[in-house]
Design a protein around this motif. Structure first.
Motif, PDB file in Angstrom:
ATOM      1  N   GLU B  84       0.620  -1.421  -0.015  1.00  0.00           N
ATOM      2  CA  GLU B  84       0.079  -0.001  -0.015  1.00  0.00           C
ATOM      3  C   GLU B  84       0.937   1.297   0.113  1.00  0.00           C
ATOM      4  O   GLU B  84       0.919   1.886   1.112  1.00  0.00           O
ATOM      5  N   PRO B  85       1.374   1.631  -1.285  1.00  0.00           N
ATOM      6  CA  PRO B  85       2.446   2.883  -1.246  1.00  0.00           C
ATOM      7  C   PRO B  85       1.768   4.258  -0.750  1.00  0.00           C
ATOM      8  O   PRO B  85       2.378   5.079  -0.049  1.00  0.00           O
ATOM      9  N   ALA B  86       0.652   4.432  -0.851  1.00  0.00           N
ATOM     10  CA  ALA B  86      -0.125   5.664  -0.534  1.00  0.00           C
ATOM     11  C   ALA B  86      -0.354   5.807   1.146  1.00  0.00           C
ATOM     12  O   ALA B  86      -0.704   6.907   1.536  1.00  0.00           O
ATOM     13  N   ARG B  87      -0.358   4.709   1.596  1.00  0.00           N
ATOM     14  CA  ARG B  87      -0.580   4.686   3.114  1.00  0.00           C
ATOM     15  C   ARG B  87       0.270   5.048   3.927  1.00  0.00           C
ATOM     16  O   ARG B  87       1.502   4.702   3.826  1.00  0.00           O
ATOM     17  N   PRO B  88       0.058   6.050   4.944  1.00  0.00           N
ATOM     18  CA  PRO B  88       1.235   6.621   5.746  1.00  0.00           C
ATOM     19  C   PRO B  88       1.671   5.191   6.771  1.00  0.00           C
ATOM     20  O   PRO B  88       0.694   4.589   6.889  1.00  0.00           O
ATOM     21  N   ALA B  89       2.802   5.153   7.254  1.00  0.00           N
ATOM     22  CA  ALA B  89       3.207   4.035   8.350  1.00  0.00           C
ATOM     23  C   ALA B  89       2.249   4.349   9.445  1.00  0.00           C
ATOM     24  O   ALA B  89       2.246   5.498  10.180  1.00  0.00           O
ATOM     25  N   ASP B  90       1.812   3.450  10.163  1.00  0.00           N
ATOM     26  CA  ASP B  90       1.692   3.231  11.688  1.00  0.00           C
ATOM     27  C   ASP B  90       2.783   3.397  12.730  1.00  0.00           C
ATOM     28  O   ASP B  90       2.755   3.939  13.774  1.00  0.00           O
ATOM     29  N   VAL B  91       3.792   2.524  12.318  1.00  0.00           N
ATOM     30  CA  VAL B  91       4.971   2.471  13.190  1.00  0.00           C
ATOM     31  C   VAL B  91       6.213   2.698  12.372  1.00  0.00           C
ATOM     32  O   VAL B  91       6.283   2.172  11.168  1.00  0.00           O
ATOM     33  N   ARG B  92       7.131   3.599  12.756  1.00  0.00           N
ATOM     34  CA  ARG B  92       8.352   3.678  12.143  1.00  0.00           C
ATOM     35  C   ARG B  92       9.378   3.486  13.202  1.00  0.00           C
ATOM     36  O   ARG B  92       9.351   3.515  14.322  1.00  0.00           O
ATOM     37  N   VAL B  93      10.254   2.573  12.519  1.00  0.00           N
ATOM     38  CA  VAL B  93      11.358   1.880  13.480  1.00  0.00           C
ATOM     39  C   VAL B  93      12.884   2.259  12.581  1.00  0.00           C
ATOM     40  O   VAL B  93      12.815   2.041  11.429  1.00  0.00           O
ATOM     41  N   ASP B  94      13.828   2.640  13.253  1.00  0.00           N
ATOM     42  CA  ASP B  94      15.141   2.938  12.633  1.00  0.00           C
ATOM     43  C   ASP B  94      15.875   2.072  13.157  1.00  0.00           C
ATOM     44  O   ASP B  94      16.152   1.825  14.272  1.00  0.00           O
ATOM     45  N   LEU B  95      16.536   1.400  12.060  1.00  0.00           N
ATOM     46  CA  LEU B  95      17.572   0.417  12.532  1.00  0.00           C
ATOM     47  C   LEU B  95      18.980   0.754  11.902  1.00  0.00           C
ATOM     48  O   LEU B  95      18.999   0.863  10.612  1.00  0.00           O
ATOM     49  N   VAL B  96      19.983   0.576  12.640  1.00  0.00           N
ATOM     50  CA  VAL B  96      21.315   0.820  12.089  1.00  0.00           C
ATOM     51  C   VAL B  96      22.115  -0.201  12.577  1.00  0.00           C
ATOM     52  O   VAL B  96      22.273  -0.683  13.583  1.00  0.00           O
ATOM     53  N   THR B  97      22.730  -0.831  11.509  1.00  0.00           N
ATOM     54  CA  THR B  97      23.710  -2.047  11.762  1.00  0.00           C
ATOM     55  C   THR B  97      25.152  -1.757  11.708  1.00  0.00           C
ATOM     56  O   THR B  97      25.703  -0.904  10.951  1.00  0.00           O
ATOM     57  N   ARG B  98      25.889  -2.272  12.656  1.00  0.00           N
ATOM     58  CA  ARG B  98      27.238  -2.382  12.630  1.00  0.00           C
ATOM     59  C   ARG B  98      27.876  -3.834  12.732  1.00  0.00           C
ATOM     60  O   ARG B  98      27.494  -4.477  13.089  1.00  0.00           O
ATOM     61  N   GLN B  99      29.271  -3.440  12.379  1.00  0.00           N
ATOM     62  CA  GLN B  99      30.192  -4.505  12.616  1.00  0.00           C
ATOM     63  C   GLN B  99      30.997  -4.475  13.765  1.00  0.00           C
ATOM     64  O   GLN B  99      31.786  -3.301  13.973  1.00  0.00           O
ATOM     65  N   GLY B 128      -2.341  -5.458  11.809  1.00  0.00           N
ATOM     66  CA  GLY B 128      -2.932  -4.419  11.075  1.00  0.00           C
ATOM     67  C   GLY B 128      -2.104  -3.289  10.774  1.00  0.00           C
ATOM     68  O   GLY B 128      -2.685  -2.566   9.820  1.00  0.00           O
ATOM     69  N   GLN B 129      -1.231  -2.984  11.540  1.00  0.00           N
ATOM     70  CA  GLN B 129      -0.471  -1.871  11.409  1.00  0.00           C
ATOM     71  C   GLN B 129       0.599  -2.093  10.171  1.00  0.00           C
ATOM     72  O   GLN B 129       1.059  -2.933   9.953  1.00  0.00           O
ATOM     73  N   LEU B 130       0.645  -0.818   9.399  1.00  0.00           N
ATOM     74  CA  LEU B 130       1.821  -0.690   8.791  1.00  0.00           C
ATOM     75  C   LEU B 130       3.132  -0.330   8.950  1.00  0.00           C
ATOM     76  O   LEU B 130       3.260   0.828   9.884  1.00  0.00           O
ATOM     77  N   ILE B 131       3.956  -1.270   9.122  1.00  0.00           N
ATOM     78  CA  ILE B 131       5.345  -0.903   9.697  1.00  0.00           C
ATOM     79  C   ILE B 131       6.394  -0.363   8.627  1.00  0.00           C
ATOM     80  O   ILE B 131       6.562  -0.901   7.488  1.00  0.00           O
ATOM     81  N   GLU B 132       7.199   0.650   8.885  1.00  0.00           N
ATOM     82  CA  GLU B 132       8.129   1.153   8.085  1.00  0.00           C
ATOM     83  C   GLU B 132       9.526   1.227   8.782  1.00  0.00           C
ATOM     84  O   GLU B 132       9.604   1.786  10.042  1.00  0.00           O
ATOM     85  N   VAL B 133      10.263   0.183   8.354  1.00  0.00           N
ATOM     86  CA  VAL B 133      11.689   0.120   8.931  1.00  0.00           C
ATOM     87  C   VAL B 133      12.604   0.863   8.032  1.00  0.00           C
ATOM     88  O   VAL B 133      12.786   0.628   6.829  1.00  0.00           O
ATOM     89  N   HIS B 134      13.404   1.510   8.595  1.00  0.00           N
ATOM     90  CA  HIS B 134      14.408   2.528   7.970  1.00  0.00           C
ATOM     91  C   HIS B 134      15.971   1.909   8.362  1.00  0.00           C
ATOM     92  O   HIS B 134      16.095   2.149   9.437  1.00  0.00           O
ATOM     93  N   LEU B 135      16.450   1.225   7.423  1.00  0.00           N
ATOM     94  CA  LEU B 135      17.713   0.658   7.710  1.00  0.00           C
ATOM     95  C   LEU B 135      18.797   1.476   7.137  1.00  0.00           C
ATOM     96  O   LEU B 135      18.745   1.696   6.011  1.00  0.00           O
TER      97      LEU B 135
END
Lengths: 157, 502
Positions: B84-99, B128-135
């Motif tokens: 659903e590209p037009a739907r705004p996210a219900d939950v935003r998660v920011d993930l940063v990966t490191r070694q 039912g929530q739309l999750i948006e994960v920013h990696l």
């Protein structure tokens, strides 16, 4: 070529000895580790980690058994074609067949542990065959090597 | 010194023999070396290749109707398969990966973190929530991609490097968007160079709660993971203590993130509420049985804190446990049960929502092991339907199909089979039909010499991995794919992005 053949056959025999040594080394390490409270299960086994040093015994055994020994046995077989000695091909082939059988019996042991016992027995057969294969070859150089010390020892100073 | 005696015979015959003596060994050598060299050469992989070009198409007995090529004309790209590209996210998660170097149980272990910890943060959302994960990949040299294990996300969000996206290099970002369409216990992990990255801890828990919440008063997600030989729960060596009042009911969401199956059992009776994120229908009380949790699988265990002031232990293998009860309450380690809970007959039957008997596709997934070459390396390799990687099957379905898969493990080791993007329901094991609750899985423990008949509905278009979740086995080529007719991927294994999904 005879030298190469002889050396390769002896290397196979030496490899069998190494295989036996590293496996018992690993099992001894495992027993000691478990005795100290360690848990060894599939998760640990498949984690690629070395909870105790002797795990390297299993890794060496696997690499040797899967790649190194078959490769040496194959080169021995090829070398035997060029070694103009009666029975050289036959004995190289026997060694090769025993090596292939050893691998298959080893993998079979994952399913039927009793095959592991046969794996141990076949190891003795392979060691003997490989050792005999090397020993029965008289290289051009060997009589000289054998005779010289005797001559020297017999010479009064 | 070798003295050749002159044998009787004509000169021609001797010359002929000499010729033979020279030629025969050479011919014998060629007869051995050339086939091996040819097999070695044939197993080497090009600098970049598409999974669409690998192996052979298997239409599952359905008429072949899209031509001989894996790539069909006017195919849609999997990149179009988004939520659903037009739907705004219900939950935003920011993930940063490191070694980085992890401190586990007093030891320093080279591994990976997500937002500075391993496991990464637990993501807890509502159905039912739309999750948006920013990696953002800060320092993982080989690149990363995040796979949402057990959630049937749109294909472009599946996080498989080289199939559904390019690996995210250092400094780059990727946004995952998906709807948490089912409640349950899931996890996320890297699907770029997944064997070392998952082992190194690039993973985390993902819990989807039903809209009305759950009945249990204590809700704990317990990720079992082995770091460099150290057994942990949620990244801590040893047991996990959860304080709770006597009489409290709990749901322990256990995830096995390792490569092999793990046994789970408790110090008092329990119910197995859910398997792989799907609730069991009418689960009954279990005692003296262990639950086998295969690699990648989840089990939600329900039990109760005893009323007598003691605690309850949920063993995650012999090595670690979740201990729930009043502060400092003790409980002895319960002995490991000899029998395992048989999910083939656990719980009560219920409707599946589709009819397996009307399956239009029937596939075989036969697992074996044989000598050969894979990626230029000699060895004993896992085979799928008799073939070694990359000559693996590409199972072809069309949206709406019902597919049956006969999974048979002819090898002598266990294989945790994981199908991406779908849930499979177990119909039978070793030919014995399932009689309990519908047994839905995304990660199935197929022990040596076992066979399973499973079914799934092709309701999530794209190109999906269907592989062994012993990630070492996957890296050794135990990977097949499922594709929907009319779809193609622009991504390549290897290539400039150095995509290595296994």
């Amino acid at each position: 070529m005879r030298n190469a053949y002889k050396v390769l056959a002896y290397i196979v025999a030496a490899e069998v000895a190494i295989q036996a040594m590293v496996m018992v080394w690993a099992i001894a390490g495992l027993v000691k580790w478990v005795d100290g409270g360690g848990v060894f299960d599939k998760s640990i086994m498949e984690s690629g980690a070395t909870p105790f040093t002797e795990v390297f015994g299993i890794i060496v055994h696997a690499i040797n058994g899967t790649f190194v020994v078959p490769a040496i046995a194959l080169v021995l077989l090829i070398t035997s074609f060029f070694t103009k000695v009666r029975g050289a091909i036959k004995w190289a082939a026997i060694v090769f067949v025993l090596v292939v059988a050893q691998g298959q019996i080893g993998y079979l042991g994952h399913e039927f542990p009793f095959a592991g016992a046969l794996h141990g027995l076949n190891a003795l057969a392979l060691f003997s065959a490989a050792f005999y294969t090397g020993r029965r070859i008289r290289t051009a150089a060997s009589p000289v090597v054998e005779e010289q010390p005797e001559v020297q020892a017999a010479t009064p100073v | 010194m070798v003295i050749h005696s002159q044998r009787p015979g004509s000169g021609v015959e001797t010359r002929g023999r000499r010729m033979l003596r020279v030629v025969l060994p050479v011919l014998a050598t060629v007869a051995i070396v050339v086939p091996l060299a040819w097999m070695w050469q044939a197993s080497r992989m090009p600098a970049a290749y598409s999974v669409m070009e690998m192996g052979y198409l298997d239409y599952g007995g359905h008429g072949q109707d899209s031509g001989h090529s894996h790539h069909s004309e006017a195919a849609r790209s999997v990149t179009e398969l988004v939520a659903e590209p037009a739907r705004p996210a219900d939950v935003r998660v920011d993930l940063v990966t490191r070694q980085e170097i992890l401190k586990i149980g007093g030891r320093s272990i080279a591994g990976f973190t997500v937002n500075g910890t391993s496991p990464g943060p637990e993501i807890r959302v509502r159905q039912g929530q739309l999750i948006e994960v920013h990696l953002r990949n800060e320092s993982v040299a080989a690149g990363v991609a995040l796979h949402w294990h057990g959630l049937d996300v749109p294909n472009a969000m599946d996080g498989v490097a080289g199939v559904t996206q390019d690996a995210v290099p250092i400094g780059a970002r990727f946004t995952y968007r998906f709807v948490a369409d089912r409640a349950g216990s899931f996890w996320y992990h890297s699907h770029q160079v997944s064997n070392p990255q998952v082992a190194g801890g690039l993973l985390g828990s993902l819990v989807v709660l039903p809209p009305s919440g759950i009945a249990e008063q204590v809700d704990v997600a317990a990720l079992a993971h082995t770091y460099g030989g150290v057994r942990t729960i949620n990244g801590k060596a040893g047991d996990l203590r959860v304080p709770a009042e006597p009489g409290r009911r709990m749901r322990i969401r256990i995830t096995n993130t390792d490569n092999g199956p793990m046994q789970v059992w408790t110090s008092r009776s329990f119910r197995l509420l859910a398997v792989d994120g799907t609730e069991v229908n009418r689960p009954t009380q279990v005692s003296d049985r262990a639950v086998t949790l295969t690699a990648g699988a989840r089990a939600d265990i329900e039990t109760q804190v005893p009323a007598d002031g003691t605690a309850v232990r949920v063993q995650l293998s012999k090595a670690t446990a979740v201990i729930v009860g009043p502060q400092s309450a003790e409980v002895p380690v319960p002995p490991q049960p000899g029998d395992e809970l048989d999910l083939l007959s656990y719980g009560s039957p219920a409707t599946l929502g589709f009819e397996p008997a009307q399956a239009g596709r029937r596939f075989d997934y036969l697992i074996g092991r044989r000598p050969g070459f894979v990626k230029g390396r000699p060895g004993m390799w896992w085979s799928i339907n008799g073939h070694l990687y990359p000559n693996v099957p590409m199972f072809v379905v069309r949206e709406g199909d019902v597919a049956l898969v006969h999974i048979e493990n002819r090898s002598s080791e266990v294989h945790p089979m994981h199908l991406h993007g779908h849930h499979m329901v177990v119909l039978a094991r070793n030919g014995v039909a399932a009689t309990g609750s519908p047994w839905w899985v995304d990660s199935l423990n197929v022990a040596a010499k076992e066979s399973y008949d499973v079914a799934f509905v092709a309701d999530n278009p794209g190109i999906w991995m269907d592989h062994c979740h012993n990630l070492k086995h996957a890296a050794d080529g135990m990977v097949a794919h499922l594709m929907y007719e009319g779809f193609d991927t622009p991504y390549r294994i290897a290539g400039p992005a150095d995509n290595r999904p296994e």
